[in-house]
Design a protein around this motif. Sequence first.
Motif, PDB file in Angstrom:
ATOM      1  N   SER A 119     -16.102  96.134  62.627  1.00 30.98           N
ATOM      2  CA  SER A 119     -17.142  95.663  61.713  1.00 30.98           C
ATOM      3  C   SER A 119     -17.967  94.575  62.374  1.00 30.98           C
ATOM      4  O   SER A 119     -17.477  93.812  63.197  1.00 30.98           O
ATOM      5  CB  SER A 119     -16.520  95.074  60.441  1.00 30.98           C
ATOM      6  N   THR A 123     -21.257  85.175  59.354  1.00 32.83           N
ATOM      7  CA  THR A 123     -20.698  84.127  58.500  1.00 32.83           C
ATOM      8  C   THR A 123     -21.635  82.930  58.478  1.00 32.83           C
ATOM      9  O   THR A 123     -22.070  82.461  59.536  1.00 32.83           O
ATOM     10  CB  THR A 123     -19.320  83.682  59.034  1.00 32.83           C
ATOM     11  N   THR A 145     -25.187  96.409  52.255  1.00 27.55           N
ATOM     12  CA  THR A 145     -24.024  95.540  52.380  1.00 27.55           C
ATOM     13  C   THR A 145     -24.163  94.406  51.373  1.00 27.55           C
ATOM     14  O   THR A 145     -25.137  94.357  50.634  1.00 27.55           O
ATOM     15  CB  THR A 145     -23.869  95.030  53.840  1.00 27.55           C
ATOM     16  N   LYS A 146     -23.199  93.526  51.331  1.00 32.01           N
ATOM     17  CA  LYS A 146     -23.229  92.428  50.357  1.00 32.01           C
ATOM     18  C   LYS A 146     -22.478  91.229  50.915  1.00 32.01           C
ATOM     19  O   LYS A 146     -21.789  91.314  51.926  1.00 32.01           O
ATOM     20  CB  LYS A 146     -22.615  92.873  49.037  1.00 32.01           C
ATOM     21  N   THR A 148     -19.557  88.642  51.015  1.00 26.11           N
ATOM     22  CA  THR A 148     -18.133  88.601  50.700  1.00 26.11           C
ATOM     23  C   THR A 148     -17.702  87.141  50.685  1.00 26.11           C
ATOM     24  O   THR A 148     -17.988  86.401  51.626  1.00 26.11           O
ATOM     25  CB  THR A 148     -17.327  89.364  51.769  1.00 26.11           C
ATOM     26  N   LYS A 149     -17.029  86.758  49.622  1.00 23.45           N
ATOM     27  CA  LYS A 149     -16.551  85.379  49.515  1.00 23.45           C
ATOM     28  C   LYS A 149     -15.035  85.390  49.548  1.00 23.45           C
ATOM     29  O   LYS A 149     -14.393  86.053  48.750  1.00 23.45           O
ATOM     30  CB  LYS A 149     -17.061  84.741  48.229  1.00 23.45           C
ATOM     31  N   ASN A 150     -14.492  84.652  50.501  1.00 22.73           N
ATOM     32  CA  ASN A 150     -13.041  84.525  50.638  1.00 22.73           C
ATOM     33  C   ASN A 150     -12.627  83.091  50.337  1.00 22.73           C
ATOM     34  O   ASN A 150     -13.342  82.148  50.676  1.00 22.73           O
ATOM     35  CB  ASN A 150     -12.605  84.882  52.068  1.00 22.73           C
ATOM     36  N   PRO A 155     -18.686  82.047  53.175  1.00 21.01           N
ATOM     37  CA  PRO A 155     -19.053  83.418  52.815  1.00 21.01           C
ATOM     38  C   PRO A 155     -19.569  84.176  54.039  1.00 21.01           C
ATOM     39  O   PRO A 155     -20.055  83.576  54.998  1.00 21.01           O
ATOM     40  CB  PRO A 155     -20.146  83.240  51.764  1.00 21.01           C
ATOM     41  N   CYS A 156     -19.457  85.490  53.970  1.00 21.86           N
ATOM     42  CA  CYS A 156     -19.903  86.304  55.103  1.00 21.86           C
ATOM     43  C   CYS A 156     -20.461  87.636  54.617  1.00 21.86           C
ATOM     44  O   CYS A 156     -20.277  88.031  53.466  1.00 21.86           O
ATOM     45  CB  CYS A 156     -18.769  86.523  56.090  1.00 21.86           C
ATOM     46  N   VAL A 157     -21.135  88.307  55.516  1.00 19.37           N
ATOM     47  CA  VAL A 157     -21.610  89.673  55.313  1.00 19.37           C
ATOM     48  C   VAL A 157     -20.828  90.535  56.291  1.00 19.37           C
ATOM     49  O   VAL A 157     -20.770  90.224  57.485  1.00 19.37           O
ATOM     50  CB  VAL A 157     -23.133  89.785  55.589  1.00 19.37           C
ATOM     51  N   VAL A 158     -20.213  91.592  55.792  1.00 21.44           N
ATOM     52  CA  VAL A 158     -19.433  92.499  56.642  1.00 21.44           C
ATOM     53  C   VAL A 158     -20.102  93.863  56.631  1.00 21.44           C
ATOM     54  O   VAL A 158     -20.360  94.434  55.570  1.00 21.44           O
ATOM     55  CB  VAL A 158     -17.971  92.621  56.130  1.00 21.44           C
TER      56      VAL A 158
END
Length: 185
Positions: A119, A123, A145-146, A148-150, A155-158
């Motif tokens: 991937s 970030t 894509t969207k 992603t919050k961990n 946050p990042c885009v994967v």
Amino acid sequence: QDAQINPYMLKKARVADKEIKQQLASMLRLLIKEKRLGQLNLSLRNIAQFAYDANLPTVELTEKVYRFLGAELPPIKTLRGSTGRGFVKMPSSMTPELAEFIGLFIAEGNIRCYRRNASVVFTNANTKLLNRFIDLTKIIFGVDTKITKNKDRSPCVVINRKTLVDLLNEIEAKGKASNKKVPPL
């Protein structure tokens, strides 16, 4: 003049352009009929799936057959990874949007590999930059894509597209931030 992006460097990717797939199938059927597959070191067993339009051919096979028959290589517009289902539009040349995408990736991106999957990850804590990366991904490559919050991470885009990972690797925009280079496009 804009630098050209050569999709033929992505040998293992699959060609998803319907016209190329149909033309290649016709070429392969001709080679089968004329019993010339051996000259290309291709076996009927392996080639039948492409000759009879069952599977997407690799870029490598497409190039090999076109060159063998003296045909001009067609411009590839859409690719799919060798194992995935996701399609990626291929830009034909460097554009301001592609340059921006690569710049953002070099600054804050990385490639994440897990087993057979790979991937592109971008970030950043800045939501505007994350959204811009999402927009560029859609504009350039046709990939949705969207963010992603961990928990406990920025946050990042994967982007789960092996073809896009391979493209970034081929243009040498890969690796850790300290090792990345601006590609010679």
